[in-house]
Design an enzyme around this catalytic site. Structure first.
Site: not given
Ligand code: F3S
Length: 276
Positions: A40, A124, A188, A218, A259
């Site tokens: 992204h 995702e 994660c 994120n 990202s």
């Protein structure tokens, strides 16, 4: 003025790996593409395009060539369709996402109704859903958790980039919903580390700059978290940085989503320092 970088920021392991895999499979004749943007981040997508890795929105756009599955992963049907179309497939799904997908699949196979804690529209999360028996729930809030019916056997997984605190809070609502619950916390550590480092820094500075794609879940979450501690601005590139934001400020903190390429972080850092 002091400019401080968060202890953990920028590209995570899964994104670095996906970009490396894409670069290794670049082609000068336009036959290599990722299925959806590799990450992204529009600047990185453009850079890869110039290096010989394009982007397609669906497999229907490809009659031949090589398709790269990005770090967000895909459902089982995409692997089947690529094969039936005779496409070469290179899988750059992040291993942590793979684990979330396989956890959901396993829970489904063991007879659990799966609840995926995450954002409904995130690729995702959609890919994790595809690995279940398709009767899974996707929930994002405590209210949605409370609204679920009672469930015989409840299996819980999370979007890898979901906030650890929010996951805990939503799971506590779900505890009421079933007598048999299996929780696989598939968040994660890259996310946890970035969020903790961002919060830690946001407590010590006057202004936080959060760098990353506006469409990056994120990065947006990092910005939301930092905004609970201090004045926060979410920017994609250095061009968006406004002088008034950092004028008369003692300490500026910088963080970046998983990202966000290093070169963009450096540009923002240098720009802030030049105003110091
Ligand atoms: Fe993978 Fe975690 Fe990054 S799931 S893509 S290492 S944020």
């Amino acid at each position: 003025m002091e400019v401080i970088l968060a202890e953990h920021l920028g590209f995570c392991y899964g994104v670095k790996r996906a970009i490396e895999i894409a670069r290794q499979n670049a082609s000068s004749d336009g036959s290599s593409s990722t299925l959806g943007p590799i990450i992204h981040n529009p600047q990185m997508v453009e850079r890869l395009k110039n290096e010989g890795v394009g982007t397609v929105g669906s497999l229907e756009e490809m009659d031949d060539g090589l398709i790269i599955i990005r770090s967000h992963g895909v459902g089982p049907k995409v692997y089947e369709e690529a094969e039936s179309r005779g496409l070469e497939l290179v899988d750059a799904t992040c291993p942590h996402v793979k684990k979330a997908q396989l956890s959901a699949k396993l829970l489904s196979e063991e007879g659990y109704t799966v609840v995926i804690v995450g954002e409904k529209n995130h690729p995702e999360v959609k890919s994790i859903f595809e690995w279940t028996a398709q009767d899974a729930y996707i929930i994002e809030t405590e209210a949605e958790a409370n609204a679920l019916p009672r469930i015989g056997k409840l299996g819980i997984v999370s979007q890898t980039t979901f906030s650890g605190d929010r996951f805990r809070s939503i799971v506590s609502c779900l505890l009421e919903k079933s007598r048999e619950i299996k929780i696989l916390r598939t968040i994660c550590t890259a996310t946890d580390l970035r969020q903790a480092a961002a919060l830690d820094l946001a407590e010590k500075v006057d202004v936080m700059l959060v760098i990353g794609g506006k469409n990056s879940a994120n990065t947006t979450r990092l910005a939301q978290l930092c905004a609970t501690k201090c004045k926060t601005y979410h920017i994609e590139t250095v061009e968006e940085l406004q002088d008034d934001w950092i004028k008369d400020v003692n300490k500026i903190g910088i963080t970046a989503g998983a990202s966000t390429p290093d070169w963009i972080i450096k540009e923002v850092y240098k720009q802030c320092q030049s105003r110091a």
